[in-house]
Design an enzyme around this catalytic site. Structure first.
Site, short mmCIF file in Angstrom:
data_model
loop_
_atom_site.label_atom_id
_atom_site.label_comp_id
_atom_site.label_asym_id
_atom_site.label_seq_id
_atom_site.Cartn_x
_atom_site.Cartn_y
_atom_site.Cartn_z
N ASN A 19 0.88 -1.17 0.00
CA ASN A 19 0.00 0.00 0.00
C ASN A 19 0.91 1.21 0.00
O ASN A 19 1.98 1.18 0.61
CB ASN A 19 -0.90 0.00 1.24
CG ASN A 19 -1.99 1.06 1.17
OD1 ASN A 19 -1.71 2.25 1.22
ND2 ASN A 19 -3.24 0.61 1.06
N ARG A 20 0.52 2.26 -0.70
CA ARG A 20 1.40 3.44 -0.73
C ARG A 20 1.57 4.04 0.66
O ARG A 20 2.52 4.76 0.93
CB ARG A 20 0.85 4.49 -1.71
CG ARG A 20 -0.51 5.04 -1.37
CD ARG A 20 -0.93 6.07 -2.39
NE ARG A 20 -2.26 6.61 -2.12
CZ ARG A 20 -2.80 7.61 -2.78
NH1 ARG A 20 -2.13 8.19 -3.76
NH2 ARG A 20 -4.00 8.04 -2.47
N ALA A 63 -11.67 3.33 -9.10
CA ALA A 63 -11.75 3.26 -10.56
C ALA A 63 -11.37 4.60 -11.18
O ALA A 63 -11.58 5.66 -10.60
CB ALA A 63 -13.17 2.87 -10.98
N ASN A 89 -14.33 -1.52 -9.44
CA ASN A 89 -15.52 -1.32 -10.28
C ASN A 89 -15.19 -0.42 -11.46
O ASN A 89 -15.74 0.67 -11.62
CB ASN A 89 -16.67 -0.71 -9.47
CG ASN A 89 -17.51 -1.75 -8.76
OD1 ASN A 89 -17.59 -2.90 -9.20
ND2 ASN A 89 -18.12 -1.37 -7.67
N SER A 115 -18.13 -8.99 -6.47
CA SER A 115 -19.33 -8.53 -5.77
C SER A 115 -19.48 -9.24 -4.44
O SER A 115 -19.17 -10.42 -4.31
CB SER A 115 -20.59 -8.78 -6.62
OG SER A 115 -21.73 -8.35 -5.92
N LYS A 170 -20.29 -7.45 -14.32
CA LYS A 170 -20.42 -6.88 -12.97
C LYS A 170 -21.24 -5.60 -13.01
O LYS A 170 -22.05 -5.32 -12.11
CB LYS A 170 -19.03 -6.60 -12.38
CG LYS A 170 -19.05 -5.84 -11.05
CD LYS A 170 -19.73 -6.62 -9.94
CE LYS A 170 -20.06 -5.77 -8.71
NZ LYS A 170 -18.99 -4.95 -8.19
N HIS A 173 -24.79 -6.57 -13.25
CA HIS A 173 -25.17 -7.06 -11.93
C HIS A 173 -25.55 -5.89 -11.03
O HIS A 173 -26.59 -5.90 -10.36
CB HIS A 173 -24.00 -7.83 -11.29
CG HIS A 173 -24.11 -8.02 -9.80
ND1 HIS A 173 -23.82 -7.01 -8.90
CD2 HIS A 173 -24.49 -9.08 -9.05
CE1 HIS A 173 -24.02 -7.44 -7.66
NE2 HIS A 173 -24.42 -8.69 -7.73
N ASN A 174 -24.72 -4.85 -11.03
CA ASN A 174 -25.00 -3.70 -10.18
C ASN A 174 -26.25 -2.96 -10.64
O ASN A 174 -27.00 -2.42 -9.82
CB ASN A 174 -23.81 -2.74 -10.18
CG ASN A 174 -22.67 -3.25 -9.30
OD1 ASN A 174 -22.60 -4.43 -9.00
ND2 ASN A 174 -21.79 -2.36 -8.91
N GLU A 177 -29.05 -4.79 -9.31
CA GLU A 177 -29.06 -4.49 -7.87
C GLU A 177 -29.79 -3.18 -7.60
O GLU A 177 -30.57 -3.07 -6.65
CB GLU A 177 -27.61 -4.42 -7.39
CG GLU A 177 -27.42 -4.07 -5.93
CD GLU A 177 -25.94 -3.89 -5.61
OE1 GLU A 177 -25.61 -2.90 -4.92
OE2 GLU A 177 -25.12 -4.71 -6.06
N TYR A 178 -29.54 -2.16 -8.44
CA TYR A 178 -30.24 -0.88 -8.29
C TYR A 178 -31.75 -1.10 -8.38
O TYR A 178 -32.52 -0.59 -7.56
CB TYR A 178 -29.83 0.08 -9.42
CG TYR A 178 -28.62 0.95 -9.16
CD1 TYR A 178 -27.39 0.40 -8.79
CD2 TYR A 178 -28.69 2.32 -9.32
CE1 TYR A 178 -26.29 1.20 -8.58
CE2 TYR A 178 -27.59 3.13 -9.11
CZ TYR A 178 -26.39 2.57 -8.74
OH TYR A 178 -25.29 3.36 -8.54
N LYS A 248 -22.46 5.19 -6.89
CA LYS A 248 -21.05 5.27 -7.27
C LYS A 248 -20.83 5.28 -8.77
O LYS A 248 -19.71 5.47 -9.22
CB LYS A 248 -20.28 4.11 -6.63
CG LYS A 248 -20.15 4.22 -5.12
CD LYS A 248 -19.24 3.13 -4.56
CE LYS A 248 -19.03 3.32 -3.06
NZ LYS A 248 -18.14 2.26 -2.51
N ARG A 437 -42.31 10.68 -38.33
CA ARG A 437 -40.91 10.85 -38.76
C ARG A 437 -40.83 10.99 -40.28
O ARG A 437 -40.05 11.79 -40.81
CB ARG A 437 -40.07 9.66 -38.29
CG ARG A 437 -39.87 9.59 -36.78
CD ARG A 437 -39.00 8.40 -36.39
NE ARG A 437 -37.61 8.66 -36.75
CZ ARG A 437 -36.87 7.90 -37.53
NH1 ARG A 437 -37.42 6.82 -38.10
NH2 ARG A 437 -35.62 8.20 -37.80
N HIS A 443 -38.14 10.05 -43.50
CA HIS A 443 -37.37 8.92 -42.99
C HIS A 443 -37.84 7.58 -43.56
O HIS A 443 -37.22 6.56 -43.31
CB HIS A 443 -37.47 8.89 -41.45
CG HIS A 443 -36.78 10.03 -40.79
ND1 HIS A 443 -35.41 10.14 -40.71
CD2 HIS A 443 -37.27 11.15 -40.19
CE1 HIS A 443 -35.08 11.25 -40.08
NE2 HIS A 443 -36.20 11.89 -39.75
#
Length: 453
Positions: A19-20, A63, A89, A115, A170, A173-174, A177-178, A248, A437, A443
């Site tokens: 670790n720093r 991240a 993440n 996770s 992942k 997955h999150n 989760e939300y 996040k 349209r 279009h």
């Protein structure tokens, strides 16, 4: 990072630590050094020198720029065949960029979705590694050792696919989760504002729901949270928590990427927007409470003490969860086609069975639905889920209608029902959209009676 290091050591691996802030390394060794074989290092060069080849360096930092900074410092110290693993993440496009750049130096870069939070990191997380498949030969067995184990004993870890596939899975997955947390919150609000159930009583309801097809980690801990009493006020803890949800970024990334892919993850999107609305401008919400009319026009009939409404909410919650999973898995299918990943949905569902935040009994059923030869085009088309949705639909519609009648926002309950109805309708309003349209922008449009379009 500290808990992952401890997890490796507990499984018999010698773990070099860096670790720093050397003080953090020393604090870990003082508290947990007896758990296994650790090597203390004070510099990245010392860390690299302590590792056997191929060197496997797991980076756990915030991240973004921090990951690039660590990589930049490591690369001159490494040799071809060494592996840098990003367990944070990270945004999957950053992972794709980093893997391509490091490949030119003969180094393998592996983006790993992890996770389970701090507890999972220590006792067994769900692990979603991407990167070059060859790297899994030396890295995979170690990750499978420390991963959570499903009921059948299989590790919740498997190689996902090349470059950013692990971090993409992942991310989704999150996103799920939300949606899961948001719709649980909507159920809580309806049980309180409509059914009149206070948090302590709701805790018992969620505890009972955790013995049904809703059984999951999030339902389990919802019962715990709602049952907590605040030491200062002696009232429900939930009532003294500020009504503003943070994030996040992984849920937001999921929605942004869904827009790029054209994948309608409405449950996840509504969940991200709900968090934003809850916390972005408190003054605006406070003013709105004073100046905006409800339009309800009198009181509507309450259902206090009506177990039928509580059961309606349970069924609606299960149906909405099914749709949010279906949307997330469909997004994975679309991403696989876009980025050249052969994503195994049954295997991915299997990885989420234990260790991760969305672990749930439902995932066993999802895994089975995708494991056979007759894989459904959409999760909702699997026979067992068609039956479950048919049973839940009347309750689902009643819950959404009651929320609208009472002016209670239920964006995930409503959006998932809208998604379900949109799938099953023979015609939507898209024909008019396309006509408009063509009218203003030439279009063009296709005709239903012209096979050539």
């Amino acid at each position: 990072g500290a808990n992952l290091a401890r997890n490796f050591a507990r499984h018999g691996y010698t773990v070099a630590l860096h670790n720093r802030s050397v003080a953090r390394t020393d604090a870990l060794l003082e508290a947990y050094g007896s758990e296994g074989r650790f090597i203390r290092t004070e510099s990245l060069a010392e860390l690299v020198g302590a590792l056997e080849r191929p060197r496997r360096i797991l980076v756990m930092v915030q991240a973004g720029a921090a990951v690039d900074a660590v990589i930049e410092a490591l690369v001159p110290l490494l040799e071809p065949g060494d592996i840098i693993i990003d367990g944070g993440n990270s945004y999957f496009q950053d992972t794709r960029r980093r893997e391509a750049a490091l490949a030119e130096a003969g180094l393998d870069f592996v983006g790993v979705g992890v996770s389970g939070g701090e507890e999972g990191a220590l006792n067994g997380p769900s692990i979603m590694p991407g990167g070059p498949e060859r790297s899994y030969a030396s890295l995979g067995p170690m990750l499978e050792d420390i991963a959570a184990k499903a009921v059948d004993g299989s590790p919740c870890c498997a190689w996902i696919g090349t470059d950013g596939a692990g971090h993409f899975v992942k991310m989704v997955h999150n996103g799920i989760e939300y949606a899961d947390m948001q719709v649980i919150g909507e159920a809580h609000e309806l049980l309180r504002s409509v059914a009149g159930l206070e948090p302590a009583d709701q805790a018992k309801v969620f505890q009972q729901w955790n013995t049904t097809e809703l059984a999951s980690y999030l339902i389990e801990i919802t019962a715990h949270v709602l049952g907590q009493v605040d030491a200062r006020t002696q009232g429900p803890l939930i009532d003294v928590i500020v009504d503003a949800a943070g994030q996040k970024g992984t849920g937001r990334w999921t929605v942004q990427e869904a827009l790029e892919l054209g994948s309608p993850v409405t449950a996840i999107a509504e969940s991200v927007f709900a968090r934003a609305l809850s916390s972005a401008e408190p003054a605006m919400r406070a003013t709105a409470q004073q100046v905006l009319p409800s339009g309800i026009g009198g009181t509507t009939e309450d259902v206090v003490g009506d177990p039928g409404f509580v059961e309606d909410v349970r069924k609606a919650l299960y149906a909405s969860k099914l749709v949010s999973y279906a949307q997330g898995l469909e997004m994975l299918t679309m991403a696989g086609a876009e980025y050249g990943w052969e994503l195994d949905l049954a295997a991915i569902a299997g990885l989420w069975r234990e260790g991760c935040i969305i672990r749930a009994q439902l995932l066993e059923v999802i895994m089975a639905a995708y494991a056979g030869e007759n894989r459904p085009l959409n999760l909702l088309f699997a026979e067992q889920f068609v039956t479950a949705l048919e049973d839940a639909l009347p309750a689902w519609r009643r819950v959404v209608a009651r929320a609208v009648e009472r002016g209670i926002p239920a964006p995930v309950f409503a959006s998932t029902l809208n998604y379900y109805d949109s799938l099953r309708r023979p015609r939507l309003n898209a024909a008019l959209t396309q006509g408009l349209r063509d009218y203003f922008g030439a279009h063009t449009y296709r005709r239903i009676d012209d096979a050539e379009g």
